[in-house]
Design an enzyme around this catalytic site. Structure first.
Site, PDB file in Angstrom:
ATOM      1  NE  ARG A  36       5.565  17.312  -9.408  1.00 52.92           N
ATOM      2  CZ  ARG A  36       5.498  16.522  -8.353  1.00 52.92           C
ATOM      3  NH1 ARG A  36       6.031  16.902  -7.202  1.00 52.92           N
ATOM      4  NH2 ARG A  36       4.895  15.349  -8.429  1.00 52.92           N
ATOM      5  CE  LYS A 201       6.729   0.658  -0.802  1.00 52.89           C
ATOM      6  NZ  LYS A 201       6.430   1.540   0.351  1.00 52.89           N
ATOM      7  N   GLY A 358       5.083  11.725 -11.484  1.00 51.46           N
ATOM      8  CA  GLY A 358       5.979  11.007 -10.588  1.00 51.46           C
ATOM      9  C   GLY A 358       7.259  10.567 -11.259  1.00 51.46           C
ATOM     10  N   GLY A 382       0.639  10.854  -7.616  1.00 56.86           N
ATOM     11  CA  GLY A 382      -0.410  10.361  -6.733  1.00 56.86           C
ATOM     12  C   GLY A 382      -1.784  10.832  -7.142  1.00 56.86           C
TER      13      GLY A 382
END
Length: 403
Positions: A36, A201, A358, A382
């Site tokens: 990043r 998830k 991510g 996200g």
């Protein structure tokens, strides 16, 4: 959205830049993945070359709205200075005396990094007045604002959203590239368009699945979330991770895909073990079993070799691929094979491959893939998912409104 070049003559001007420097650290506060930081360099160097005085806002971790030494940006300042080949002045506070003195000391082309913006309670406040008050303090440090942290543009925060209402603003090259690539996938992808989703998830990606079923040709489901789909098909999944609250939704997606002539590919075999220590990153004996024969006392931890071929073939045949989420617990030796196989397939397509930030971005670096082997590696997990869901991102919307 304006670009940096459209802000005019920046020589001697102070430019506040929101970057996403939320990088992983080890126990000794060493940065383990500086992707990043490196992604921000083109915009920062563009501003330096223009003679701007650069004031960077960024966050690290999840401090509770007050200073916390373990979330200091000091390691980031050191690494950024190495990459820029120039000293980065680090303020010891966000909007206090150190920040003011540091900003005032800047010369043309110099760079300052203020301390973690999440040390300020107003940064993430739900109270618009509190956010605006803090944003006004940020704005006092600059003549212009540049949004260059794609990983935070889905958040309505003082350093992302509110400051853009107060200063003439532009999108940095990182943010502009992210928007161009991701909007291109949802609006006019080259086909076949394959979406690969993994991670733990299902609930985090229900809206993504719902939206992408409308535009993708094939959805490939791996990682922990695959076991909820397998259970929705009536299969036993042993001790594997399952989101029982999402089983009904998964059943609906399987039916909707069939009715629309779309494919949802699920694992046909998995790597399982009865003993795994996620903290210590160790695993006991790993076996490969068909997905219709997972032992009751074992947990699925990675896709198996037959699934690697199935998923890899689907990816290689695509002209556009979006991938978000590993295929297994890639951080544990012996459980990285599935994620590696998908990443390898992405490097071999005749089209555009997008790694959706991510854990996926961390995985390709950890597994040794060169970044230029992929069409685009997003810096925002996200944010990229919300954009693929079709959501309006506050930090982008405010730039499009213009100021």
């Amino acid at each position: 959205m304006k670009s940096v070049s459209q802000l005019g003559d920046l020589a001697g001007k102070r430019v506040v830049v929101r970057c996403d420097f939320n990088v992983p650290l080890d126990g000794d506060k060493n940065i383990t993945d500086d992707g990043r930081i490196r992604a921000a360099l083109p915009t920062l160097n563009e501003l330096r070359d223009a003679g701007a005085r650069i004031v960077i806002l960024a966050h690290l971790g999840r401090p509770k709205g007050e200073p916390d030494p373990k979330f200091s940006l000091a390691p980031v300042a050191a690494r950024l200075g190495e990459l820029l080949g120039a000293r980065v002045k680090l303020a010891t506070d966000v909007v206090g005396p150190s920040a003011k003195a540091t900003v005032e000391s800047l010369g043309d082309g110099e760079v300052a990094l203020l301390e973690n913006v999440r040390f300020e309670a107003g940064e993430k406040s739900k109270d618009e007045a509190a956010r605006k008050e803090l944003a006004e303090k940020y704005a006092a440090f600059g003549d212009f604002f540049v949004s260059n942290g794609f990983g935070v543009v889905h958040r309505k925060e003082a350093s992302v959203y509110d400051i853009a209402k107060l200063l003439p603003s532009a999108a940095g090259s990182l943010v502009k590239a992210e928007i161009d690539v991701l909007e291109g996938l949802t609006e006019n992808p080259k086909r076949p368009f394959v979406v690969v989703l993994g991670g733990a998830k299902v609930a985090d990606k229900l809206a993504v699945i719902d939206n992408l079923l409308k535009v993708a040709d094939t959805l490939v489901i791996g990682g922990g979330m695959a076991f909820t789909f397998l259970k929705a098909q009536g299969l036993g999944v042993g001790n594997s991770l399952v989101d029982d609250a999402s089983i009904e939704a998964c059943t609906g997606y399987l039916k909707a895909a069939e009715a629309a002539g779309k494919r949802i590919l699920l694992p046909v075999d998995v790597r399982v073990a009865s003993e795994v220590d996620f903290g210590a990153r160790t695993v006991g004996q790993v076996d490969v079993v068909p997905t219709d024969a997972i032992p009751a006392d074992k947990m699925g931890l990675d896709i198996g070799p037959a699934t690697e071929k199935l998923f890899g073939d689907a990816v290689r045949q695509a002209r556009s691929v979006f991938w978000n989420g590993p295929m297994g617990v890639f951080e544990i030796p012996g459980l990285e094979s599935g994620t590696r196989a998908v990443a390898q397939a992405l490097t071999e397509i005749n089209g555009i491959s997008v790694v959706g930030g991510g854990d996926s971005a961390s995985a390709v670096r950890a597994l040794g893939f060169p970044e230029d082997a992929f069409g685009h590696i997003s810096t925002g997990g996200g944010a990229s998912l919300e954009l693929m869901e079709g959501k309006i991102l506050p930090g982008i919307a405010v730039l499009k409104e213009g100021n």
